[in-house]
Design a protein around this motif. Structure first.
Motif, PDB file in Angstrom:
ATOM      1  N   ARG A  14      -4.489   2.910   4.471  1.00  0.00           N
ATOM      2  CA  ARG A  14      -6.267   2.445   4.628  1.00  0.00           C
ATOM      3  C   ARG A  14      -6.449   3.228   5.435  1.00  0.00           C
ATOM      4  O   ARG A  14      -7.730   3.339   6.373  1.00  0.00           O
ATOM      5  CB  ARG A  14      -6.401   1.287   4.365  1.00  0.00           C
ATOM      6  CG  ARG A  14      -5.498   0.705   3.020  1.00  0.00           C
ATOM      7  CD  ARG A  14      -6.941  -0.838   2.877  1.00  0.00           C
ATOM      8  NE  ARG A  14      -8.127  -0.599   2.726  1.00  0.00           N
ATOM      9  CZ  ARG A  14      -8.524   0.156   1.929  1.00  0.00           C
ATOM     10  NH1 ARG A  14      -8.421   0.248   0.535  1.00  0.00           N
ATOM     11  NH2 ARG A  14     -10.061   0.479   1.411  1.00  0.00           N
ATOM     12  N   GLN A  29       0.767  -1.138   0.296  1.00  0.00           N
ATOM     13  CA  GLN A  29       0.183   0.042  -0.026  1.00  0.00           C
ATOM     14  C   GLN A  29       0.912   1.408   0.163  1.00  0.00           C
ATOM     15  O   GLN A  29       2.106   1.694   1.005  1.00  0.00           O
ATOM     16  CB  GLN A  29      -1.070  -0.384   1.184  1.00  0.00           C
ATOM     17  CG  GLN A  29      -2.120  -1.314   1.399  1.00  0.00           C
ATOM     18  CD  GLN A  29      -2.734  -0.845   3.235  1.00  0.00           C
ATOM     19  OE1 GLN A  29      -2.570  -0.121   3.641  1.00  0.00           O
ATOM     20  NE2 GLN A  29      -3.363  -2.266   2.920  1.00  0.00           N
ATOM     21  N   LYS A  76     -10.892   9.518   5.412  1.00  0.00           N
ATOM     22  CA  LYS A  76     -10.652   8.913   3.587  1.00  0.00           C
ATOM     23  C   LYS A  76     -12.023   8.799   3.427  1.00  0.00           C
ATOM     24  O   LYS A  76     -12.961   8.836   3.806  1.00  0.00           O
ATOM     25  CB  LYS A  76     -10.414   7.216   4.086  1.00  0.00           C
ATOM     26  CG  LYS A  76      -9.971   6.283   2.833  1.00  0.00           C
ATOM     27  CD  LYS A  76      -9.024   5.185   3.998  1.00  0.00           C
ATOM     28  CE  LYS A  76      -9.788   4.036   2.685  1.00  0.00           C
ATOM     29  NZ  LYS A  76     -10.916   3.750   2.736  1.00  0.00           N
ATOM     30  N   ASP A  88     -13.708   3.856  -1.154  1.00  0.00           N
ATOM     31  CA  ASP A  88     -12.641   3.426  -2.100  1.00  0.00           C
ATOM     32  C   ASP A  88     -13.301   3.269  -3.793  1.00  0.00           C
ATOM     33  O   ASP A  88     -14.477   2.731  -3.850  1.00  0.00           O
ATOM     34  CB  ASP A  88     -12.480   1.925  -2.167  1.00  0.00           C
ATOM     35  CG  ASP A  88     -11.798   1.708  -0.583  1.00  0.00           C
ATOM     36  OD1 ASP A  88     -10.773   2.455   0.074  1.00  0.00           O
ATOM     37  OD2 ASP A  88     -12.257   0.542  -0.170  1.00  0.00           O
TER      38      ASP A  88
END
Length: 330
Positions: A96, A50, A101, A104
């Protein structure tokens, strides 16, 4: 502006090529617009890695963050890339686990060679990948807002193509899986000025026909590719921005080339709708992406408009008159 095209051997190789292009491309570096890797391995990336990258904007003063990784499901024959944006950053958190955030987003790929195009500046990057006869695409970074930086400091957009998620095979034909010029349900999210990620969607239901249900269950939509099959007013009270007929925005059905033989390009504008969003507003336009008519046109055409080259891209497997966009290369 910088761009490159080439062949990736598989989805993991493309993962590396995106990171390497954004961080080391000569044109980006010379302009001071190369992205910086903040988290993750700095050598050759492998499945399971990631990363987090930061874009500097056009002046070197912005902090535009996104994360990315690969996803694999051999049972579903799915080999894809997943990415997300976030409005804050901490070097003590994993990619993540970053705060603020976005949901996705996914680019559907495979584990075989594929042609790709990467287009970027310091504010955003765009990706196109040809998988067999299907064109996957993505947009990640800032749009060009209709507001001052103090009013709208983080106008970020993350857009992929898959409604059903990262375990989806590249050949899916779900009606909600669409490109970012006319997003399907859950395929585009925008960071609103009130610091909330909200859905932008032109199409909501799963029909594969040309006229699925309009996407007003999102907080916004993209003009001019939104299809209205009945009367629609942006404001709940119908006193703000109104469309007086069902054909008010149907320019995409009938548009052809201009009288001088050039192609007709329209800004892709994100509009906030108070039907499901917090207010009525024209938020901004996608940077370097336009709707273009599909008549006398096809994917991978290079269209020169006003001395600027644009790459023509179709809407995944679709190739109707309304199903093309043009991405600025120079």
């Amino acid at each position: 502006m910088a761009w490159e095209t080439g062949t990736a051997t598989d989805h993991v190789d493309l993962f590396n090529k995106i990171r390497n292009f954004l961080t080391t491309n000569t044109d980006l570096v010379n302009a001071g617009e190369n992205w910086e890797q903040m988290l993750g391995p700095t050598g050759t990336l492998v499945h399971g890695d990631q990363i987090t990258l930061r874009g500097p904007g056009l002046t070197g003063t912005d902090n535009i963050y996104f994360g990315m990784e690969t996803l694999e499901s051999s049972s579903s024959d799915a080999y894809n890339i997943q990415f997300w944006g976030h409005a804050s950053f901490s070097d003590t958190l994993a990619p993540r686990d970053q705060a603020l955030k976005s949901p996705d987003q996914w680019v559907l790929l495979w584990n075989q060679p594929m042609t790709y195009w990467i287009i970027a500046n310091g504010r955003r990057w765009m990706l196109v990948v040809k998988v067999s006869t299907v064109y996957s695409s993505a947009y990640c970074g800032f749009m060009l807002p209709y507001a001052a930086p103090s009013e709208y400091p983080y106008p970020m957009v993350v857009a992929g193509i898959s409604y059903t998620g990262g375990g989806t095979r590249w050949s899916t034909e779900d009606g909600r899986s669409r490109f970012f010029a006319s997003p399907g349900y859950n395929t585009m999210f925008t960071y609103w000025p009130d610091n909330v990620w909200r859905l932008v969607a032109n199409y909501y239901d799963s029909s594969s026909s040309d006229n699925p249900r309009p996407g007003y269950r999102g907080a916004g939509f993209v003009h001019p590719t939104m299809h209205f099959n009945n009367y629609f007013a942006i404001g709940n009270n119908r006193n703000d921005i109104e469309l007086e007929s069902p054909d008010a925005l149907e320019v995409t059905y009938n548009a052809d080339k201009c009288f001088d033989g050039s192609y007709f390009l329209r800004d892709l504008t994100i509009i906030s709708s108070a039907w499901e969003g917090p207010y009525d507003s024209v938020l901004g336009v996608l940077d370097g992406a336009y709707w273009i008519p599909g008549r006398a046109n096809s994917s991978e055409n290079i269209v020169n408009k006003d001395g600027v080259d644009h790459l023509v891209v179709q809407n995944l497997f679709r190739n109707g008159f309304r199903d093309y966009m043009a991405l600025r290369l120079t």
